[in-house]
Scaffold this active site. Structure first.
Site, PDB file in Angstrom:
ATOM      1  N   ARG A  94       0.828  -1.208   0.000  1.00  0.00           N
ATOM      2  CA  ARG A  94       0.000   0.000   0.000  1.00  0.00           C
ATOM      3  C   ARG A  94       0.855   1.248   0.000  1.00  0.00           C
ATOM      4  NH1 ARG A  94      -4.046  -0.619   4.463  1.00  0.00           N
ATOM      5  NH2 ARG A  94      -5.096  -1.693   2.788  1.00  0.00           N
ATOM      6  N   TYR A  95       2.004   1.163   0.643  1.00  0.00           N
ATOM      7  CA  TYR A  95       2.861   2.335   0.814  1.00  0.00           C
ATOM      8  C   TYR A  95       4.096   2.183  -0.059  1.00  0.00           C
ATOM      9  CZ  TYR A  95       0.151   3.376   5.056  1.00  0.00           C
ATOM     10  OH  TYR A  95      -0.849   3.674   5.956  1.00  0.00           O
ATOM     11  N   ARG A 113       7.191   0.067   2.009  1.00  0.00           N
ATOM     12  CA  ARG A 113       6.995  -0.994   2.996  1.00  0.00           C
ATOM     13  C   ARG A 113       5.796  -1.862   2.636  1.00  0.00           C
ATOM     14  NH1 ARG A 113       5.612   3.900   4.289  1.00  0.00           N
ATOM     15  NH2 ARG A 113       4.037   4.443   5.847  1.00  0.00           N
ATOM     16  N   CYS A 134      -3.486 -17.357  15.470  1.00  0.00           N
ATOM     17  CA  CYS A 134      -3.142 -16.404  16.531  1.00  0.00           C
ATOM     18  C   CYS A 134      -3.210 -17.105  17.881  1.00  0.00           C
ATOM     19  CB  CYS A 134      -4.109 -15.228  16.566  1.00  0.00           C
ATOM     20  SG  CYS A 134      -4.189 -14.324  15.032  1.00  0.00           S
ATOM     21  N   CYS A 166      -9.288 -12.366  18.621  1.00  0.00           N
ATOM     22  CA  CYS A 166      -9.892 -11.138  19.124  1.00  0.00           C
ATOM     23  C   CYS A 166     -11.201 -10.917  18.399  1.00  0.00           C
ATOM     24  CB  CYS A 166      -8.969  -9.952  18.867  1.00  0.00           C
ATOM     25  SG  CYS A 166      -7.261 -10.258  19.354  1.00  0.00           S
ATOM     26  N   CYS A 210     -11.293  -8.366  15.516  1.00  0.00           N
ATOM     27  CA  CYS A 210     -10.243  -8.468  14.496  1.00  0.00           C
ATOM     28  C   CYS A 210     -10.733  -7.976  13.132  1.00  0.00           C
ATOM     29  CB  CYS A 210      -9.781  -9.911  14.358  1.00  0.00           C
ATOM     30  SG  CYS A 210      -8.465 -10.103  13.139  1.00  0.00           S
ATOM     31  N   ARG A 247      -9.196  -8.691  10.412  1.00  0.00           N
ATOM     32  CA  ARG A 247      -8.749  -9.642   9.389  1.00  0.00           C
ATOM     33  C   ARG A 247      -9.407 -11.008   9.587  1.00  0.00           C
ATOM     34  NH1 ARG A 247      -2.672  -8.679   9.468  1.00  0.00           N
ATOM     35  NH2 ARG A 247      -3.013  -6.603   8.617  1.00  0.00           N
ATOM     36  N   ASP A 284     -11.910  -0.245  12.988  1.00  0.00           N
ATOM     37  CA  ASP A 284     -12.304  -0.356  11.583  1.00  0.00           C
ATOM     38  C   ASP A 284     -13.772  -0.759  11.473  1.00  0.00           C
ATOM     39  OD1 ASP A 284      -9.714   0.208  10.661  1.00  0.00           O
ATOM     40  OD2 ASP A 284      -9.101  -1.885  10.903  1.00  0.00           O
ATOM     41  N   ASP A 344      -7.502   4.108   9.960  1.00  0.00           N
ATOM     42  CA  ASP A 344      -7.059   3.386   8.773  1.00  0.00           C
ATOM     43  C   ASP A 344      -8.191   3.570   7.758  1.00  0.00           C
ATOM     44  OD1 ASP A 344      -5.279   1.907   7.275  1.00  0.00           O
ATOM     45  OD2 ASP A 344      -4.948   0.429   8.868  1.00  0.00           O
ATOM     46  N   LYS A 389      -3.143   4.770   6.890  1.00  0.00           N
ATOM     47  CA  LYS A 389      -3.370   5.358   8.203  1.00  0.00           C
ATOM     48  C   LYS A 389      -3.278   6.872   8.128  1.00  0.00           C
ATOM     49  CE  LYS A 389      -1.285   1.244  10.142  1.00  0.00           C
ATOM     50  NZ  LYS A 389      -0.921   0.629   8.844  1.00  0.00           N
TER      51      LYS A 389
HETATM   52  C1  PLP Z   1      -0.041  -0.264   8.769  1.00  0.00           C
HETATM   53  C2  PLP Z   1       0.476  -0.752   7.512  1.00  0.00           C
HETATM   54  C3  PLP Z   1       1.816  -0.566   7.180  1.00  0.00           C
HETATM   55  C4  PLP Z   1       2.797   0.117   8.098  1.00  0.00           C
HETATM   56  O1  PLP Z   1       2.486   1.457   8.289  1.00  0.00           O
HETATM   57  P1  PLP Z   1       3.390   2.343   9.235  1.00  0.00           P
HETATM   58  O2  PLP Z   1       2.646   3.632   9.336  1.00  0.00           O
HETATM   59  O3  PLP Z   1       4.725   2.472   8.579  1.00  0.00           O
HETATM   60  O4  PLP Z   1       3.508   1.643  10.546  1.00  0.00           O
HETATM   61  C5  PLP Z   1       2.237  -1.038   5.965  1.00  0.00           C
HETATM   62  N1  PLP Z   1       1.399  -1.650   5.107  1.00  0.00           N
HETATM   63  C6  PLP Z   1       0.098  -1.826   5.395  1.00  0.00           C
HETATM   64  C7  PLP Z   1      -0.775  -2.485   4.409  1.00  0.00           C
HETATM   65  C8  PLP Z   1      -0.402  -1.384   6.614  1.00  0.00           C
HETATM   66  O5  PLP Z   1      -1.699  -1.573   6.902  1.00  0.00           O
HETATM   67  S1  SF4 Z   2      -6.375  -8.750  16.095  1.00  0.00           S
HETATM   68 FE1  SF4 Z   2      -6.778 -10.467  14.652  1.00  0.00          FE
HETATM   69  S2  SF4 Z   2      -4.765 -10.914  13.751  1.00  0.00           S
HETATM   70 FE2  SF4 Z   2      -4.398  -9.718  15.604  1.00  0.00          FE
HETATM   71  S3  SF4 Z   2      -4.069 -11.241  17.232  1.00  0.00           S
HETATM   72 FE3  SF4 Z   2      -6.243 -10.673  17.276  1.00  0.00          FE
HETATM   73  S4  SF4 Z   2      -7.245 -12.215  15.987  1.00  0.00           S
HETATM   74 FE4  SF4 Z   2      -5.063 -12.292  15.502  1.00  0.00          FE
END
Ligand code: PLP
Ligand code: SF4
Length: 377
Positions: A90-91, A94, A103, A107, A110, A112, A270, A307, A314
């Site tokens: 996305r960035y 990174r 996990c 949670c 979550c 995801r 989210d 986000d 973010k």
């Molecule tokens: C959060 C995130 C990052 C890292 O973002 P930072 O602001 O550098 O901590 C990188 N890629 C994705 C897809 C993210 O959600």
């Molecule tokens: S937030 Fe989601 S990915 Fe993170 S530890 Fe909890 S269940 Fe696992």
């Protein structure tokens, strides 16, 4: 088997266990299990003080999750921004790299859920295409290992991944995004630390949401990671009924700093399917930030971010400190709501050549406690 693996095996996860332990109706427990399985390991279970408390809310399934099932499954468009399996890019520099679906605890909030707990969704067999992508993309200097939780991998498996990443010269920083120091601190063993430190710079970002999660065990785990040379940061999710209170957040942030964990982000929750009951008004987060900045060590003050839904990344939010601004000056308030003026500089600066300076803001009526100076006197 190591202690942490034994504890995991003793987790409450089946429908029958959920029914028995948490008093949920069988029919509801079954539907919840279809939606997102439960996993509450005995360590984290032991942190619960009473039913419905901030620890319970984070890990015990609840019927309300079934009420908003048409909310998005992938609110951050992580899958749309995935050039190869397990990678989200996305960035500019990174990349997020999902290495396991498992996990130490599941949670309920979550973001995801669509992948977590389902090993067919994050497949270890597909790591090779991810490595190749990273090798080809020389602009990538920072890899975030996440999941699931990368510390669910065995030391040997994790080492394989780290070793391979370290053969890629343009990768400078590797981050481990792990909730283990909070939910299963027994995972942080000396063997793990000894392995990790061969692959520095490794940063760890962990995830504590409530002061009750700070225990002797979690302090020890974070200390071991810090001793192994990992700067440890923390991401907190702002959750209704858990930590949507300035005093709770203050205790949490100070507690983290005292165990050598640097608060990094507070996330606005989210818009995730089955988790909307955890959302708070944006003003709650801003109020919390207002009560942190200036009041406690700056080292303990994270950034509050949203986000952006749809994959915008973010975006930081700050309480309104700028009361007014024009070409000559900026009018600010401090953490005590005292008003200050700072004279701006008129000269051209090369950074501003493309005319991107910020427009003066109109005065805000909301700042009731403050008598506002008149700008054009
Ligand atoms: C959060 C995130 C990052 C890292 O973002 P930072 O602001 O550098 O901590 C990188 N890629 C994705 C897809 C993210 O959600
Ligand atoms: S937030 Fe989601 S990915 Fe993170 S530890 Fe909890 S269940 Fe696992």
């Amino acid at each position: 088997m190591e202690l942490w693996q034994q504890l995991l095996r003793q987790s409450i996860s089946s429908v029958d266990q959920v029914v028995e332990k948490f008093g949920i109706k069988k029919e509801v427990a079954e539907r919840l299990d279809d939606f997102f399985q439960a996993r509450v390991n005995p360590y984290y279970l032991g942190l619960i003080r009473y039913p419905g408390d901030p620890i319970w809310l984070q890990c015990v399934p609840h019927e309300v999750e079934l009420e908003d099932l048409d909310a998005p499954e992938d609110p951050l468009h992580e899958d749309d921004m995935s050039p190869v399996p397990n990678i989200t890019h996305r960035y500019p520099d990174r990349v997020l790299f999902l290495t396991t679906s498992q996990c130490g605890l599941y949670c309920r909030f979550c973001t995801r859920k669509r992948k977590v707990g389902d090993s067919s969704k994050i497949n270890m067999k597909e790591l090779e295409s991810a490595f190749q992508y990273l090798e080809q993309h020389t602009e990538v200097s920072d890899i975030i290992l996440s999941g699931g939780d990368p510390l669910m991998l065995t030391d040997a498996m994790l080492e394989k991944i780290l070793k391979r990443l370290r053969t890629i010269p343009h990768i400078q920083v590797i981050r481990l995004g792990t909730k283990m120091p909070c939910v299963l601190p027994q995972r942080i063993t000396q063997d793990l630390c000894d392995m990790i430190k061969k692959y520095h710079p490794i940063y760890v970002n962990t995830h504590f949401n409530h002061p009750w999660e700070i225990t002797e065990e979690s302090k020890k785990a974070c200390g071991m990671l810090a001793d192994a040379g990992c700067p440890v940061g923390n991401q907190t999710v702002l959750l209704k009924g858990v930590n949507d209170d300035p005093d709770v957040m203050k205790d949490l942030m100070k507690g983290l700093l005292a165990m050598r964990v640097r608060p990094y982000y507070i996330y606005q929750a989210d818009l995730t399917k089955g988790a909307n009951h955890f959302r708070t008004p944006i003003d709650v987060g801003l109020e919390i930030m207002d009560k942190l900045r200036g009041h406690i060590s700056g080292l303990a003050v994270p950034q509050f971010v949203i986000d952006a839904p749809g994959g915008g990344g973010k975006i930081p939010l700050l309480p309104e400190y700028v009361l007014a601004r024009d070409k000559e000056r900026i009018i600010l308030r401090n953490f005590r709501n005292e008003v200050y003026e700072y004279p701006d500089i008129q000269e051209e600066h090369p950074v501003l050549k493309n005319g991107k300076s910020i427009e003066a803001r109109p005065l805000k009526k909301k700042q009731k406690k403050i008598s506002l100076p008149v700008l054009d006197a």
